[in-house]
Design a protein around this motif. Structure first.
Motif, PDB file in Angstrom:
ATOM      1  N   GLN A   2       0.824  -1.198   0.000  1.00 59.44           N
ATOM      2  CA  GLN A   2       0.000   0.000   0.000  1.00 59.44           C
ATOM      3  C   GLN A   2       0.868   1.261   0.000  1.00 59.44           C
ATOM      4  N   SER A   3       1.926   1.259   0.789  1.00 64.25           N
ATOM      5  CA  SER A   3       2.777   2.446   0.859  1.00 64.25           C
ATOM      6  C   SER A   3       3.617   2.616  -0.405  1.00 64.25           C
ATOM      7  N   LYS A  16       1.897   4.592  -3.508  1.00 63.49           N
ATOM      8  CA  LYS A  16       1.651   6.033  -3.457  1.00 63.49           C
ATOM      9  C   LYS A  16       2.402   6.789  -4.543  1.00 63.49           C
ATOM     10  N   TYR A  58      -6.125  -0.843  -2.791  1.00 65.38           N
ATOM     11  CA  TYR A  58      -5.575   0.504  -2.662  1.00 65.38           C
ATOM     12  C   TYR A  58      -6.439   1.501  -3.425  1.00 65.38           C
ATOM     13  N   LYS A  84      -9.761   2.011  -1.635  1.00 68.44           N
ATOM     14  CA  LYS A  84      -9.591   2.813  -0.429  1.00 68.44           C
ATOM     15  C   LYS A  84      -9.413   4.290  -0.767  1.00 68.44           C
ATOM     16  N   ARG A  85      -8.660   4.577  -1.801  1.00 71.20           N
ATOM     17  CA  ARG A  85      -8.390   5.956  -2.210  1.00 71.20           C
ATOM     18  C   ARG A  85      -9.419   6.506  -3.201  1.00 71.20           C
TER      19      ARG A  85
END
Length: 89
Positions: free
Chosen positions: A23-24, A27, A81, A84-85
Protein backbone atom coordinates in the motif's frame (compact mmCIF):
# COMPACT_ATOMS: atom_id res chain seq x y z
CA UNK A 1 6.24 9.09 -10.66
CA UNK A 2 6.15 7.13 -13.87
CA UNK A 3 6.85 3.43 -14.02
CA UNK A 4 10.58 2.86 -14.34
CA UNK A 5 11.19 0.40 -17.15
CA UNK A 6 8.64 -1.79 -18.84
CA UNK A 7 5.34 -2.47 -17.03
CA UNK A 8 5.37 -6.02 -18.37
CA UNK A 9 8.83 -6.56 -16.92
CA UNK A 10 7.56 -5.22 -13.59
CA UNK A 11 4.72 -7.77 -13.69
CA UNK A 12 7.19 -10.55 -14.52
CA UNK A 13 9.40 -9.48 -11.62
CA UNK A 14 6.39 -9.60 -9.31
CA UNK A 15 5.61 -13.12 -10.55
CA UNK A 16 9.21 -14.17 -9.98
CA UNK A 17 9.23 -12.78 -6.45
CA UNK A 18 11.88 -10.13 -7.13
CA UNK A 19 9.51 -7.21 -6.52
CA UNK A 20 6.52 -6.84 -4.25
CA UNK A 21 3.79 -4.25 -4.05
CA UNK A 22 2.49 -2.71 -0.85
CA UNK A 23 0.00 0.00 0.00
CA UNK A 24 2.78 2.45 0.86
CA UNK A 25 4.74 1.61 -2.28
CA UNK A 26 1.78 2.38 -4.52
CA UNK A 27 1.65 6.03 -3.46
CA UNK A 28 4.32 6.92 -6.00
CA UNK A 29 2.18 5.84 -8.97
CA UNK A 30 -0.49 7.86 -10.74
CA UNK A 31 -3.94 6.35 -11.40
CA UNK A 32 -2.94 5.78 -15.04
CA UNK A 33 0.19 3.93 -13.90
CA UNK A 34 -1.85 1.74 -11.57
CA UNK A 35 -4.21 0.84 -14.38
CA UNK A 36 -1.26 0.01 -16.64
CA UNK A 37 0.33 -2.20 -13.98
CA UNK A 38 -2.98 -3.98 -13.38
CA UNK A 39 -3.40 -4.58 -17.12
CA UNK A 40 0.09 -6.05 -17.43
CA UNK A 41 -0.43 -8.21 -14.37
CA UNK A 42 -3.45 -9.69 -16.16
CA UNK A 43 -1.40 -10.23 -19.35
CA UNK A 44 1.39 -12.04 -17.51
CA UNK A 45 -1.18 -14.11 -15.60
CA UNK A 46 -2.83 -15.15 -18.85
CA UNK A 47 0.54 -16.07 -20.39
CA UNK A 48 1.51 -18.07 -17.31
CA UNK A 49 -1.77 -19.98 -17.28
CA UNK A 50 -1.26 -20.87 -20.94
CA UNK A 51 1.99 -22.72 -20.16
CA UNK A 52 1.67 -26.48 -20.42
CA UNK A 53 3.58 -28.38 -17.72
CA UNK A 54 3.66 -32.19 -17.51
CA UNK A 55 1.90 -33.57 -14.45
CA UNK A 56 5.01 -35.53 -13.47
CA UNK A 57 7.04 -32.32 -12.99
CA UNK A 58 5.90 -31.44 -9.48
CA UNK A 59 8.50 -28.69 -8.76
CA UNK A 60 7.53 -26.86 -11.96
CA UNK A 61 3.85 -27.06 -11.03
CA UNK A 62 4.60 -25.63 -7.59
CA UNK A 63 6.65 -22.82 -9.13
CA UNK A 64 3.85 -21.98 -11.57
CA UNK A 65 1.28 -21.92 -8.77
CA UNK A 66 3.52 -19.68 -6.65
CA UNK A 67 3.89 -17.22 -9.55
CA UNK A 68 0.13 -17.17 -10.07
CA UNK A 69 -0.36 -16.59 -6.36
CA UNK A 70 2.03 -13.62 -6.36
CA UNK A 71 0.33 -12.09 -9.39
CA UNK A 72 -3.13 -12.47 -7.89
CA UNK A 73 -1.97 -11.02 -4.58
CA UNK A 74 -0.43 -8.00 -6.32
CA UNK A 75 -3.64 -7.40 -8.29
CA UNK A 76 -5.68 -7.59 -5.10
CA UNK A 77 -3.36 -5.11 -3.35
CA UNK A 78 -3.74 -2.64 -6.23
CA UNK A 79 -7.53 -3.02 -6.33
CA UNK A 80 -7.82 -2.57 -2.55
CA UNK A 81 -5.57 0.50 -2.66
CA UNK A 82 -7.65 2.02 -5.46
CA UNK A 83 -10.88 1.26 -3.65
CA UNK A 84 -9.59 2.81 -0.43
CA UNK A 85 -8.39 5.96 -2.21
CA UNK A 86 -11.47 6.04 -4.47
CA UNK A 87 -9.36 5.83 -7.61
CA UNK A 88 -11.38 4.58 -10.60
CA UNK A 89 -9.62 1.84 -12.49
Amino acid sequence: MAISGSPKKLAQDIAGGFTSLSQSGLKQYTPADLKTILTHLAIVTRDLRAEQIPLEDVPAIKAKNMKLSRLNQAAMVIRAYCKKRRIPI
